[in-house]
Design an enzyme around this catalytic site. Structure first.
Site, mmCIF file in Angstrom:
data_model
loop_
_atom_site.group_PDB
_atom_site.id
_atom_site.type_symbol
_atom_site.label_atom_id
_atom_site.label_comp_id
_atom_site.label_asym_id
_atom_site.label_seq_id
_atom_site.Cartn_x
_atom_site.Cartn_y
_atom_site.Cartn_z
ATOM 1 N N CYS A 1 33.651 35.500 34.030
ATOM 2 C CA CYS A 1 34.002 34.382 34.905
ATOM 3 C C CYS A 1 32.771 33.844 35.643
ATOM 4 C CB CYS A 1 35.106 34.779 35.880
ATOM 5 S SG CYS A 1 34.802 36.292 36.790
ATOM 6 N N ASN B 1 40.836 36.816 37.476
ATOM 7 C CA ASN B 1 40.330 37.552 36.313
ATOM 8 C C ASN B 1 40.328 39.044 36.634
ATOM 9 O OD1 ASN B 1 38.865 38.625 34.165
ATOM 10 N ND2 ASN B 1 36.936 37.672 34.769
#
Length: 159
Positions: A122, A114
Site C-alpha cells: 500500500c 490493508n
C-alpha cells in the site's frame, strides 16, 4: 494466529501467520509476538522481509491470505500487489483501473484497511501528482520504503 516480530529499518514489524500463510502484518510489536518464527510461513516471511529491507529482494513469494475486506477492498489489495517494485500509482489511477474513476477516496480507505502492509504494498500508492499522503504507519515510514525501493530499482537499472 502466531505472531513473529522483526527489527527493521522502519522499526519493529510484526507478521501474523496461520501456519501456511501470512494473514496479517503490523507496523510495531504485537503483544504476544516472538522473535523466533513458529512455522514455515513465518520463517519464509521473516527471511524475505530481511532480504527486502537489505535491498536484495524485490518480489515476495511467501503465501498470503488477506482476511476480510469488501469485494472492492480486496480488488484494491489485488491491484496494489501488481504495482512494480520501485514504482507508484495514485489513488485515482487505482480507482480508474478498478473501473470507478470517482473512487479515489474509497481506494485510500481500502489502503488504510490493508491487513498485510509492506507485503501487500500500500506504500506504493500516492496522492495526485505524486504527493505523499496516507500511510497508517506514518509518512516517515512510507518515505523510507519508497526511498529503499527507488534506490534499489535505480541500482538494478544502471547495472
Amino acid at each position: 494466529m502466531r505472531w513473529t516480530v522483526l527489527d527493521s529499518p522502519i522499526g519493529e514489524f510484526s507478521v501474523g501467520t496461520d501456519g501456511t500463510h501470512v494473514c496479517r502484518a503490523r507496523l510495531g510489536r504485537v503483544e504476544d509476538a516472538t522473535q523466533e518464527p513458529g512455522d514455515d510461513a513465518a520463517r519464509q516471511a521473516i527471511a524475505e522481509l530481511r532480504a527486502y529491507f537489505a535491498g536484495e529482494l524485490t518480489d515476495f513469494a511467501v503465501p498470503l491470505k488477506a482476511p476480510g475486506g469488501s469485494e472492492f477492498e480486496r480488488g484494491v489489495w489485488r491491484e496494489m500487489s501488481t504495482i512494480p517494485y520501485g514504482e507508484t500509482l495514485t489513488y485515482g489511477e487505482v480507482a480508474r483501473r478498478l473501473g470507478d474513476r470517482g473512487a479515489a477516496r474509497a481506494v485510500g480507505m481500502a489502503c488504510n484497511r490493508n491487513p498485510i502492509p509492506v507485503l501487500v504494498p500500500c506504500h506504493r500508492i500516492v496522492g495526485a501528482g505524486g504527493k505523499l499522503v496516507g500511510f497508517g504507519g506514518g509518512l516517515d515510514r512510507k518515505v523510507k520504503l519508497l526511498e529503499l525501493e527507488a534506490g534499489v530499482a535505480l541500482r538494478h537499472a544502471w547495472s
